[in-house]
Scaffold this active site. Structure first.
Site, PDB file in Angstrom:
ATOM      1  N   ASP A  28      59.051 -21.775   1.274  1.00  0.00           N
ATOM      2  CA  ASP A  28      60.219 -22.663   1.185  1.00  0.00           C
ATOM      3  C   ASP A  28      59.774 -24.125   1.285  1.00  0.00           C
ATOM      4  O   ASP A  28      58.756 -24.437   1.903  1.00  0.00           O
ATOM      5  CB  ASP A  28      61.194 -22.313   2.331  1.00  0.00           C
ATOM      6  N   ASN A  76      68.422 -16.916  -6.583  1.00  0.00           N
ATOM      7  CA  ASN A  76      67.876 -18.131  -7.205  1.00  0.00           C
ATOM      8  C   ASN A  76      68.411 -18.393  -8.615  1.00  0.00           C
ATOM      9  O   ASN A  76      68.272 -19.498  -9.141  1.00  0.00           O
ATOM     10  CB  ASN A  76      66.341 -18.094  -7.241  1.00  0.00           C
ATOM     11  N   ARG A 205      65.510 -18.764   8.736  1.00  0.00           N
ATOM     12  CA  ARG A 205      66.385 -17.740   8.156  1.00  0.00           C
ATOM     13  C   ARG A 205      65.521 -16.699   7.457  1.00  0.00           C
ATOM     14  O   ARG A 205      64.379 -16.967   7.096  1.00  0.00           O
ATOM     15  CB  ARG A 205      67.284 -18.361   7.058  1.00  0.00           C
TER      16      ARG A 205
HETATM   17  C1  FPP Z   1      61.625 -22.428  -2.369  1.00  0.00           C
HETATM   18  O1  FPP Z   1      61.579 -23.818  -2.292  1.00  0.00           O
HETATM   19  C2  FPP Z   1      60.749 -21.966  -3.414  1.00  0.00           C
HETATM   20  C3  FPP Z   1      61.129 -21.223  -4.485  1.00  0.00           C
HETATM   21  C4  FPP Z   1      62.501 -20.763  -4.733  1.00  0.00           C
HETATM   22  C5  FPP Z   1      60.156 -20.844  -5.507  1.00  0.00           C
HETATM   23  C6  FPP Z   1      58.859 -20.425  -4.956  1.00  0.00           C
HETATM   24  C7  FPP Z   1      57.858 -20.427  -6.011  1.00  0.00           C
HETATM   25  C8  FPP Z   1      56.599 -20.888  -5.855  1.00  0.00           C
HETATM   26  C9  FPP Z   1      56.054 -21.371  -4.589  1.00  0.00           C
HETATM   27  C10 FPP Z   1      55.647 -20.812  -6.952  1.00  0.00           C
HETATM   28  C11 FPP Z   1      55.377 -19.380  -7.180  1.00  0.00           C
HETATM   29  C12 FPP Z   1      54.314 -19.137  -8.025  1.00  0.00           C
HETATM   30  C13 FPP Z   1      54.133 -18.016  -8.705  1.00  0.00           C
HETATM   31  C14 FPP Z   1      52.794 -17.734  -9.132  1.00  0.00           C
HETATM   32  C15 FPP Z   1      55.193 -17.072  -9.100  1.00  0.00           C
HETATM   33  P1  FPP Z   1      62.918 -24.606  -2.583  1.00  0.00           P
HETATM   34  O2  FPP Z   1      62.962 -24.944  -4.026  1.00  0.00           O
HETATM   35  O3  FPP Z   1      64.095 -23.819  -2.110  1.00  0.00           O
HETATM   36  O4  FPP Z   1      62.712 -25.887  -1.711  1.00  0.00           O
HETATM   37  P2  FPP Z   1      63.843 -26.736  -0.960  1.00  0.00           P
HETATM   38  O5  FPP Z   1      64.450 -25.828   0.068  1.00  0.00           O
HETATM   39  O6  FPP Z   1      63.092 -27.863  -0.358  1.00  0.00           O
HETATM   40  O7  FPP Z   1      64.823 -27.167  -2.004  1.00  0.00           O
END
Ligand code: FPP
Length: 254
Positions: A28, A76, A205
């Site tokens: 996250d 998502n 969470r």
């Molecule tokens: C949450 O951060 C992250 C995600 C929903 C995507 C996770 C994906 C990656 C780390 C890359 C994965 C790579 C591969 C190889 C599949 P957020 O966007 O919710 O962050 P925020 O809470 O700060 O908005």
């Protein structure tokens, strides 16, 4: 030596004899990492992909048996379509550059979640990665892609009901073990349940991740955003885990 406060654990040594078998991570904070740098949110996902590479190699070298990563949840899809499209391209980019390293480190790729809803190119990249690493018998890198735990449990209940209806399963045979075998994590065998669940970015969470499997997991919430997490952060989380006393409902000295 036991820690009195959170910072003490940094001075503790990693015990290589007590590495958790299964580590699961809720990655996250990509968006916040980018926003802090006045970059578009997707820049955080791009950097997050580099973190996945570093942490995968580090986990494999530590002797972790299964690393489960929550890459895209069933929730998502609610994000702006441009961000969803970017996230869908990440596995393609990741596997196109990283499969040789995975093979070199003997890492096998598996997936939990309904990948049939993903774009064809993403499905193909995932299937190719699983095929290319199928003979690796070191760490399992288990991606949760279009995964949600309630969805997993609902599907398991449907399959169980079908089997009871068809007569191939007796209601009295539905035990915790039988039920586990209907979950998407069944492919992880004896390591299906995480020993340690880490969530980055300071949020505390579970967000619909492996609800059944984490019944007795140790939870570690760390403040770093996912793109800032690294091999050392993983070690620190494991050191914190090693300072815990897992009792599984029993007593401390049993
Ligand atoms: C949450 O951060 C992250 C995600 C929903 C995507 C996770 C994906 C990656 C780390 C890359 C994965 C790579 C591969 C190889 C599949 P957020 O966007 O919710 O962050 P925020 O809470 O700060 O908005």
């Amino acid at each position: 030596m036991f820690s009195k406060n959170k910072n003490d654990k940094i001075n503790q040594q990693l015990d290589m004899e007590r590495i958790p078998n299964h580590v699961a991570i809720i990655m996250d904070g990509n968006g916040r990492w980018a926003q802090k740098r006045h970059l578009p949110r997707v820049a955080g996902h791009k950097q997050g992909m580099q973190t996945v590479k570093e942490v995968t190699i580090a986990a494999s070298e530590l002797g972790i048996k299964v690393l489960s990563l929550y890459a895209f949840s069933t929730e998502n899809w609610k994000r702006p379509s441009s961000e969803v499209s970017y996230l869908m391209q990440l596995p393609v980019r990741f596997f196109s550059t990283f499969v040789p390293d995975l093979v070199k480190h003997n890492v096998k790729v598996t997936v939990m979640g309904d990948i049939t809803r993903l774009p064809e190119s993403t499905q193909q990249a995932v299937r190719d990665a699983m095929a290319d690493t199928a003979n690796c018998d070191g760490m399992i890198l288990n991606f949760a892609l279009n995964y949600g735990s309630r969805d997993e449990l609902t599907q398991a209940a449907q399959k169980l009901a079908e089997d009871v209806k068809s007569g191939s399963l007796d209601i009295t045979d539905i035990t915790e073990t039988t039920f586990s075998n209907y979950l998407m994590s069944a492919q992880l065998g004896e390591y299906a349940d995480p020993d340690l669940l880490i969530r980055t970015s300071g949020e505390e969470r579970i967000s619909n991740f492996m609800l059944w499997q984490i019944a007795y997991s140790e939870l570690e919430f760390v403040s770093e955003h996912w793109p800032d997490f690294n091999a050392k952060s993983l070690e620190n989380a494991i050191i914190a885990y090693q300072g815990r006393h897992r009792r599984f409902g029993g007593l401390k000295n049993q």
